[in-house]
Design a protein around this motif. Structure first.
Motif, PDB file in Angstrom:
ATOM      1  N   ASN A 115       1.641  -6.278   7.191  1.00  0.00           N
ATOM      2  CA  ASN A 115       0.207  -6.347   7.055  1.00  0.00           C
ATOM      3  C   ASN A 115      -0.216  -7.803   7.052  1.00  0.00           C
ATOM      4  O   ASN A 115       0.132  -8.555   6.164  1.00  0.00           O
ATOM      5  N   SER A 143       1.907  -3.523  12.778  1.00  0.00           N
ATOM      6  CA  SER A 143       1.605  -2.337  11.989  1.00  0.00           C
ATOM      7  C   SER A 143       0.832  -2.695  10.721  1.00  0.00           C
ATOM      8  O   SER A 143       0.860  -3.836  10.254  1.00  0.00           O
ATOM      9  N   HIS A 144       0.150  -1.686  10.196  1.00  0.00           N
ATOM     10  CA  HIS A 144      -0.582  -1.786   8.925  1.00  0.00           C
ATOM     11  C   HIS A 144      -1.629  -2.896   8.942  1.00  0.00           C
ATOM     12  O   HIS A 144      -1.683  -3.742   8.051  1.00  0.00           O
ATOM     13  N   ASN A 190      -0.338   2.622  12.074  1.00  0.00           N
ATOM     14  CA  ASN A 190      -1.273   2.396  10.970  1.00  0.00           C
ATOM     15  C   ASN A 190      -2.327   1.344  11.293  1.00  0.00           C
ATOM     16  O   ASN A 190      -2.497   0.362  10.579  1.00  0.00           O
ATOM     17  N   ASN A 191      -3.026   1.572  12.392  1.00  0.00           N
ATOM     18  CA  ASN A 191      -4.162   0.763  12.794  1.00  0.00           C
ATOM     19  C   ASN A 191      -5.311   1.703  13.131  1.00  0.00           C
ATOM     20  O   ASN A 191      -5.307   2.854  12.699  1.00  0.00           O
TER      21      ASN A 191
END
Length: 85
Positions: free
Chosen positions: A1, A24-25, A49-50
């Motif tokens: 992140n 990701s994230h 995870n976007n």
């Protein structure tokens, strides 16, 4: 992140020796850009995870023999699988 927001920057498509791209994230949105398909050394592409939308570029399949890990989960993508006749 990394708290990245907005579309995936085009600069990533210019990193020709990149073997892993983990975005990701984050809060990336828009479509998966075709410039990522120019990364012919990529082994691991993690975009999970976007907020990505649209479909996966068909050009990405040109390197499917090279990519070992592809994670597109937890987005709003349309994945169309075509059956060979």
């Amino acid at each position: 992140n990394n708290a990245l927001e907005g579309p995936i920057p085009t600069a990533f498509g210019q990193m020709q020796n990149l073997s892993t791209l983990d975005l990701s994230h984050n809060m990336l949105d828009g479509t998966i850009p075709t410039h990522l398909c120019d990364l012919n050394t990529i082994r691991s592409l993690l975009l999970n995870n976007n907020r990505l939308t649209g479909s996966m570029p068909k050009e990405l399949f040109n390197y499917s023999h090279v990519i070992h890990t592809l994670d597109l989960s937890s987005n709003k993508l349309e994945i169309k699988l075509h059956r060979k006749s």
